[in-house]
Enzyme design. Structure first.
Site, PDB file in Angstrom:
ATOM      1  N   CYS A   7       0.829  -1.204   0.000  1.00 11.89           N
ATOM      2  CA  CYS A   7       0.000   0.000   0.000  1.00 11.89           C
ATOM      3  C   CYS A   7       0.867   1.260   0.000  1.00 11.89           C
ATOM      4  CB  CYS A   7      -0.915   0.029   1.227  1.00 11.89           C
ATOM      5  SG  CYS A   7      -2.108  -1.322   1.289  1.00 11.89           S
ATOM      6  N   ARG A  38      -5.842  -8.458  -0.960  1.00 10.72           N
ATOM      7  CA  ARG A  38      -4.495  -8.694  -0.431  1.00 10.72           C
ATOM      8  C   ARG A  38      -4.556  -9.099   1.040  1.00 10.72           C
ATOM      9  NH1 ARG A  38      -1.911  -3.879  -0.084  1.00 10.72           N
ATOM     10  NH2 ARG A  38      -0.261  -5.105   0.886  1.00 10.72           N
ATOM     11  N   ASP A  86      -4.077   0.265  11.172  1.00  9.70           N
ATOM     12  CA  ASP A  86      -4.793  -0.510  10.160  1.00  9.70           C
ATOM     13  C   ASP A  86      -6.300  -0.524  10.377  1.00  9.70           C
ATOM     14  OD1 ASP A  86      -2.550  -1.097   8.738  1.00  9.70           O
ATOM     15  OD2 ASP A  86      -2.407  -3.190   9.320  1.00  9.70           O
TER      16      ASP A  86
END
Length: 427
Positions: free
Chosen positions: A117, A397, A305
């Site tokens: 990312c 992913r 996250d």
């Protein structure tokens, strides 16, 4: 290429199982290179980042096979090269774990700079500092990192910043080094503990994982093992937030509740019911959402996250909430997509001010990265009308069968091919 088409307004209810932790898997799979026997790894998530790191090992000569959909067997003994496949490695951040693993085995590693990312600068200076302390030298050439050592010797290493990647990489390189290595200001994330436990199951002697001081007593060899990866706390947190956003009632199964404490605390602060069991958590929301402030921090603080997913929830809360992103520079790239759906968010550097709105509206959006993509799925589930989410390869992913799991909870989400002409125009 596919996209998700989501019809909002469905309340999520029922049970959802959590897969193995992505961040643990992409460190543990390269760690198998250090073994002189077969490693059987259980609870492996079926996600594209795992497929990529597994394929890299296969291309390097390792014997790799799935015994079932979540059990991976790796025989690292045939590996004879210290060079990782560039094409696959440059697409994922976790490829840098091959540096520590290959350095630990061959005293030499050549791996591309990390990808994944685009959340800002991904320096590996702390990784290289640790390798240097163990006796390695490095050079950067054509986007490749070349690290080598005549011998690896234990040393005291103080990390200038708390770094999960550097902590794990130094552990991998030091586990077979001569003498004792001490990592100070080490990362304490659950997947650091999981990696240490995996290495210890092979015969390593690592103590203190989960604290800010980790001691690694070098051993001569590591043997094969059977090991089960921890459940993914970010996947679990994502479904917890999805339940709250849709006024749902969801039992999130196969979790370690202690790993979710910072997420549970914020949900409860917002007025969401969170009930813990031995290996599951029930999240239920029936009333309005309260505002709250969030600052992302290394574990045990609130995880970066989970920041985009929580931003969706804060967009629906009463009043003004503030998010302070202290980990990544570019973590708010998803905000423009949420604003297309009616969210009122202003960003200034690493600070976001979120003004709660009555509801979100469905819209065509594009996932800029993995966790932002998950956040957009949550936003689409609770929005009025239909949303189309493109670039879902980013989401896959890190999330196993996310559309199937959501459908089982009652969500209206479909995978639809993007017409070739539209794809060509986007390119």
């Amino acid at each position: 290429m596919d996209k998700f088409v989501v019809q909002g307004g469905c309340r999520l209810t029922g049970e959802v199982p959590v897969s193995g932790a992505k961040n643990a898997a992409i460190a543990i799979i390269p760690a198998a290179i250090l073994s002189d026997g077969v490693c059987r790894i259980e609870n492996v998530p079926n996600i594209t980042d795992v497929a990529s790191i597994t394929r890299i090992l296969y291309d390097m000569g390792a014997g790799v096979r799935y015994l079932d959909k979540s059990t991976l067997e790796i025989d690292p003994r045939p590996v004879r090269t210290y060079i990782a496949t560039e094409e696959l490695a440059r697409h994922m951040r976790g490829s840098y774990y091959l540096l520590g693993a290959l350095l630990g085995r061959f005293h030499h590693a050549v791996v591309t700079m990390p990808g994944g990312c685009n959340l800002g600068v991904r320096p590996i200076d702390q990784h290289l500092k640790g390798f240097a302390a163990l006796g390695a030298k490095h050079r950067l050439e054509n986007g490749m990192v070349d690290v080598s050592a005549d011998r690896l010797t234990g040393n005291n290493i103080y990390l200038d910043v708390v770094s999960v990647g550097a902590t794990a990489n130094i552990m991998l390189a030091a586990v077979k080094a001569e003498g004792t290595t001490v990592i100070e200001n080490a990362a304490k994330e659950p997947h650091i503990v999981d990696l240490a436990n995996f290495l210890n199951s092979m015969g390593a002697d690592i103590r203190g994982a989960g604290t800010d001081v980790i001691k690694i007593y070098g051993v001569r060899r590591l043997s094969g093992t059977t090991y089960s990866i921890i459940p993914d706390p970010i996947e679990a947190g994502t479904y917890m937030v999805a339940a709250a956003a849709t006024c749902g009632d969801v039992l999130v199964k196969n979790v370690i509740p202690k790993h979710l404490e910072s997420i549970s605390a914020k949900l409860e602060e917002m007025g969401v019911s969170v009930e813990e069991f031995d290996d599951s958590i029930r999240v239920k929301r029936s009333g309005k959402l309260n505002k709250c402030n969030i600052k992302t921090m290394p574990h045990p603080g609130f995880p970066t996250d989970m920041q985009p997913q929580m931003c969706v929830l804060l967009s629906l809360a009463q009043g003004t909430s503030i998010i302070n992103e202290s980990v990544w520079d570019n973590r708010f790239r998803y905000v423009d997509e949420l604003k297309r759906m009616g969210a009122q968010i202003s960003v200034d550097g690493k600070l976001a001010v979120v003004e709660g709105v009555d509801h979100l509206e469905g819209a065509p959006v594009k996932a800029p990265d993995l966790r932002a993509g998950a956040a957009l799925v949550i936003a689409a589930l609770c929005a009025r009308g239909t949303s189309q989410i493109e670039n879902i390869a980013q989401i896959e992913r890190g999330y196993e069968n996310i559309d199937e799991k959501i459908r089982r909870l009652g969500g209206d989400i479909r995978r639809v091919p993007i017409p070739q002409a539209q794809t060509a125009q986007a390119i």
